[in-house]
Design an enzyme around this catalytic site. Structure first.
Site, PDB file in Angstrom:
ATOM      1  N   HIS A  78      88.436 -56.063  -5.579  1.00  0.00           N
ATOM      2  CA  HIS A  78      87.573 -55.137  -4.839  1.00  0.00           C
ATOM      3  C   HIS A  78      86.480 -54.519  -5.691  1.00  0.00           C
ATOM      4  CE1 HIS A  78      89.745 -54.894  -0.972  1.00  0.00           C
ATOM      5  NE2 HIS A  78      90.840 -55.073  -1.681  1.00  0.00           N
ATOM      6  N   LYS A 109      81.227 -41.504   2.487  1.00  0.00           N
ATOM      7  CA  LYS A 109      82.026 -42.395   1.655  1.00  0.00           C
ATOM      8  C   LYS A 109      82.466 -41.601   0.426  1.00  0.00           C
ATOM      9  CE  LYS A 109      78.527 -45.211   1.595  1.00  0.00           C
ATOM     10  NZ  LYS A 109      78.915 -46.583   1.844  1.00  0.00           N
ATOM     11  N   ARG A 110      83.340 -42.200  -0.359  1.00  0.00           N
ATOM     12  CA  ARG A 110      83.779 -41.575  -1.599  1.00  0.00           C
ATOM     13  C   ARG A 110      82.562 -41.195  -2.442  1.00  0.00           C
ATOM     14  NH1 ARG A 110      85.477 -44.681  -6.192  1.00  0.00           N
ATOM     15  NH2 ARG A 110      85.254 -46.486  -4.837  1.00  0.00           N
ATOM     16  N   LYS A 124      77.558 -45.278  -5.768  1.00  0.00           N
ATOM     17  CA  LYS A 124      77.210 -45.248  -4.345  1.00  0.00           C
ATOM     18  C   LYS A 124      75.921 -44.456  -4.102  1.00  0.00           C
ATOM     19  CE  LYS A 124      82.023 -45.862  -2.895  1.00  0.00           C
ATOM     20  NZ  LYS A 124      81.922 -47.147  -2.176  1.00  0.00           N
ATOM     21  N   THR A 150      82.929 -51.218   4.243  1.00  0.00           N
ATOM     22  CA  THR A 150      83.316 -51.370   5.651  1.00  0.00           C
ATOM     23  C   THR A 150      82.698 -50.252   6.493  1.00  0.00           C
ATOM     24  OG1 THR A 150      85.414 -50.198   5.236  1.00  0.00           O
ATOM     25  CG2 THR A 150      85.467 -52.614   5.232  1.00  0.00           C
ATOM     26  N   LYS A 201      81.253 -50.290  10.405  1.00  0.00           N
ATOM     27  CA  LYS A 201      81.642 -49.341  11.458  1.00  0.00           C
ATOM     28  C   LYS A 201      80.426 -48.631  12.036  1.00  0.00           C
ATOM     29  CE  LYS A 201      85.897 -48.641   8.913  1.00  0.00           C
ATOM     30  NZ  LYS A 201      86.446 -47.846   7.805  1.00  0.00           N
TER      31      LYS A 201
END
Length: 810
Positions: free
Chosen positions: A354, A545-546, A551, A653, A657
């Site tokens: 991952h 998100k985290r 990110k 993901t 969504k």
């Protein structure tokens, strides 16, 4: 439970009342919302139990080949609404609750989220279990029954505060304790070698007790099982110490062992935390291995055919110790010779990677493994020796090649590379998007791919349409049912037919009405949780998100400040009103991520209270992000921020969504964004910034963020405002380190290199959003293109290409 009180012929309303009386123990007319949630859950649980028993009996009688999915996380969210939908009980339950003057949504919200995961890894695993059940795939998910989640997040004066997430404090109606399923898990000690046989003389032991959660399939009576392990001390207390008044010592042994299943991801910045984390990983793997072998031997007389009947899948490296554990069981407990055991092991395991970032690949100090799992360390050393002997024949004399391949990193403190153990011990290794899988074989696993090119493959992630569309967005789901029929819930490729409606003004109008209703709901939630009033007519710009530097939430923040400064400079320009929404947790020891959360809050305080700005711009941070919060945010989003540095995000993901719920994506060409772009078309997605080869080239040539700072006045103004304390006047130096890490510290994730492209692309977003019909048309095109991103498709491919199991329902 008094089964006779709830006959199958009774209506759901009658069954709810019967459960209130006989199971919950309360008079129906005095039931609280919590009582009603428990009674409704029992209505679903009774039917799920029958399906679970029937599924298990069928698989036993058929001696089915099963998937064993090992994962540290299963972020399941709430169960009630999903279970009712799978059982076709939603309407009946809603009518039953209406008799108590309650609606189903309010009652379902009484259930806490199952705190069994943190981020994308756990949400993916939950989607996969849903799809395994729906496809009728014989399967067991295995994990830990955490008593507390990672933490419940609260924001105080802008800072993340962490509190225990005690989701089990009132129990849960969804688990089935299995009192007869308890296995010993051992730690420490030393290894004796007697007559060529290894004997592990362990120093401590904990019992693993099984608790099952049933995962219903949709459109089928099949269910999947999520079996979770709770750590229980062999002796609960030292009674002698207790009777002498030494109560702390009396409970010491109990706490020492039972803390293994207390908290998801204990802080591993301390030696004790790291040891506990390793014990957690081995604990659930060892219990799961014993359980699957017991099940196999109950159905077969030998372990020789284990690989023919069990496919064990490693979801990331957390369960990688399972490779050494299976070897220990086969060699030490079942008298297999090494070569036969290793051949069997390789046919049984497969592994999903991952991450592409070398620093994120899990390693353990040899000294810690020696202390906690001495026999496993011996086994890993032998695996490594025989593997390197094999690899040396491939490139004779190339010592650097062997060093890179070795399961042991010899530089500095000797460490065991768990990803290497996973690759060597598995017959298949997959990435989770096309780009990620391609990069795996050219970067972190390139040497392994040179040895075994056939071992590597791709399985692009997916999400379950049941939870992330049918459950989260009933308005849009109803429109899809009316337009396409209900088959899309089990065959998401049906969404492609929406392309026929792109010029249907009436359909577009209905779509827009539903989106606005979802935004009104989200605006209400924002007001309730943050106190900030936002306009549902503004563009809802969402990054959830985290919180992590790669990110690039900070890049988003730079754009917000840039926009704020531009509004102040030209307040009468035709600004498209925008509400920027963040949510996510920062790891408790991650200082930079926590600083970003505080910065978001401080900037929001300034912007949201500046009368010169009004509704032109709002910035909010929604606390305690989790599955149920996501189910409110995703349907209300207009713009989906997927802005990681190209080449760093494995898949994502959340991007799937959000697009599935009609959000347009602004993102880099990274992870599954690339495949989303291919499905929806270049004109229906906003791609910006450096591509992966350009990032790599810039690193090779030498990246100089100072150049961007000095040559882009807008960027310099933003960084100076943050670094000089404009948003933290009480502590002007608060964000100096954060800014310095960008300008002077190398800007590892290249925010400054992508800033100009990002801001320009946000201008394109504004231009399109000012044309509501065109925006909605492109949003519908996004929904139509999401069929390939169903986890049903993903699991079907895993079953066919990696696990070699034929789903019952396909």
């Amino acid at each position: 439970m008094n089964v006779s009180a709830t006959p199958s012929t009774a209506s759901p309303a009658e069954q709810i009342n019967a459960h209130l009386l006989h199971t919950v123990g309360v008079a129906p007319d005095r039931a609280s919302p919590s009582d009603l949630m428990l009674a409704t859950a029992q209505l679903a649980r009774a039917q799920l139990s029958k399906r679970w028993v029937a599924t298990q009996e069928t698989e036993r009688s058929q001696k089915a080949r099963r998937v064993v999915y090992l994962s540290m996380e299963f972020l399941m969210g709430r169960t009630l609404s999903n279970a009712l939908a799978a059982l076709n009980l939603t309407e009946g339950a809603a009518k039953g609750l209406a008799q108590h003057a309650q609606n189903l949504e309010d009652i379902a919200s009484q259930e806490p989220d199952a705190a069994l995961g943190n981020g994308g890894l756990g949400r993916l695993a939950a989607c996969f279990l849903d799809s395994m059940a729906t496809l009728g795939l014989p399967s067991f998910g295995y994990g830990i029954r955490y008593e507390y989640g990672m933490f419940a997040q609260e924001i105080q004066q802008g800072s993340q505060m962490e509190h225990p997430d005690s989701w089990l404090k009132d129990g849960t109606p969804w688990e089935f304790p299995r009192a007869d399923l308890t296995y010993p898990v051992r730690f420490g000690g030393w290894v004796a070698h007697v007559n060529d046989k290894a004997v592990w003389k362990h120093a401590g032991e904990v019992a693993a007790k099984a608790y099952d959660m049933v995962v219903p399939g949709h459109g089928t009576d099949k269910v999947s099982t999520l079996r979770l392990w709770k750590a229980v001390a062999p002796e609960h207390i030292d009674l002698g110490a207790f009777n002498t008044g030494d109560y702390a010592r009396a409970a010491c042994a109990k706490n020492e062992y039972e803390n293994i299943s207390w908290v998801l991801y204990p802080n591993d910045s301390t030696p004790a935390g790291r040891e506990l984390r390793l014990k957690q990983e081995y604990f659930f793997v060892a219990a799961s291995m014993q359980d699957l072998i017991k099940r196999h031997l109950d159905e077969h007389p030998t372990l020789n055919n284990l690989a023919e009947h069990v496919a064990i899948h490693l979801n990331d490296t957390h369960p990688a110790i399972g490779v050494a554990e299976l070897m220990r069981i086969l060699c030490d407990e079942h008298a297999f010779d090494w070569d036969r055991a290793w051949a069997l092991c390789g046919k049984t395991f497969s592994y999903t990677n991952h991450t592409l970032m070398p620093e994120a690949l899990e390693t353990w100090p040899v000294s810690l493994l020696q202390h906690v799992l001495p026999r496993h360390l011996e086994i890993i050393f032998r695996i490594n020796k025989e593997f390197l002997d094999h690899a040396a024949r491939f490139r004779p004399g190339d010592q650097e090649f062997l060093k890179r391949l070795s399961l042991i990193d010899e530089v500095g403190e000797r460490r065991v590379r768990m990803a290497h153990l996973s690759v060597v011990g598995s017959h298949q290794v997959n990435g989770v998007s096309a780009l990620h899988s391609e990069l795996l074989v050219h970067t972190i696993f390139s040497d392994f791919a040179a040895l075994w090119p056939e071992r590597f493959t791709n399985m692009t992630n997916g999400v379950t349409p049941r939870r992330w569309l049918a459950q989260a967005n009933p308005g849009l789901s109803g429109l899809l049912d009316d337009t396409l029929g209900k088959a899309w819930r089990l065959d998401l490729t049906q969404l492609k037919r929406l392309e026929d409606r792109l010029d249907d003004a009436a359909f577009i109008e209905k779509f827009m009405v539903i989106k606005r209703a979802n935004k009104v709901r989200l605006a209400h939630y924002i007001a309730t949780t943050t106190g900030v009033q936002v306009s549902p007519d503004s563009l809802f710009d969402v990054q959830v998100k985290r919180i992590h530097e790669y990110k690039r939430q900070l890049l988003n923040v730079l754009h917000v400040v840039s926009r704020y400064q531009a509004i102040l400079a030209n307040p009468n320009a035709p600004w498209v009103p925008r509400t920027v929404i963040f949510a996510g947790k920062a790891a408790s020891s991650y200082v930079a991520a926590k600083s970003i959360i505080r910065l978001i809050h401080d900037i929001g305080q300034t912007i949201n209270n500046d009368p010169r700005v009004g509704d032109k711009l709002k910035l909010v941070f929604i606390p305690n992000y989790g599955v149920s919060v996501a189910e409110i945010i995703m349907p209300g989003a207009d713009l989906s921020e997927q802005i990681s540095t190209a080449g760093t995000e494995a898949s994502g993901t959340g991007n799937m969504k959000l697009a599935l719920n009609g959000a347009l994506t602004i993102g880099t060409d990274d992870g599954a964004n690339i495949e989303i772009r291919q499905q929806v078309g270049d004109e229906n997605i906003f791609i910006f910034g450096l591509k992966t080869p350009e990032v790599r080239q810039l690193r090779v040539e030498g990246y100089h963020p100072l150049h961007h700072y000095q040559n882009n006045p807008a960027l310099k103004a933003v960084l100076d405002a943050i670094g000089e304390g404009q948003f933290s006047p009480d502590e002007p130096e608060r964000y100096r380190a954060l800014v310095n890490s960008l300008v002077w510290g190398g800007d590892h994730y290249m925010l400054l290199a992508d800033y100009a492209s990002y801001v320009a692309t946000q201008g394109q977003v504004d231009a399109l959003y000012s044309q509501p019909a065109s925006w909605s048309q492109r949003a519908i095109r996004n929904v139509a293109g999401m069929g390939v991103f169903s986890s049903d498709r993903t699991i079907g491919e895993y079953a066919r290409d990696i696990w070699h199991i034929q789903p019952d329902n396909h």
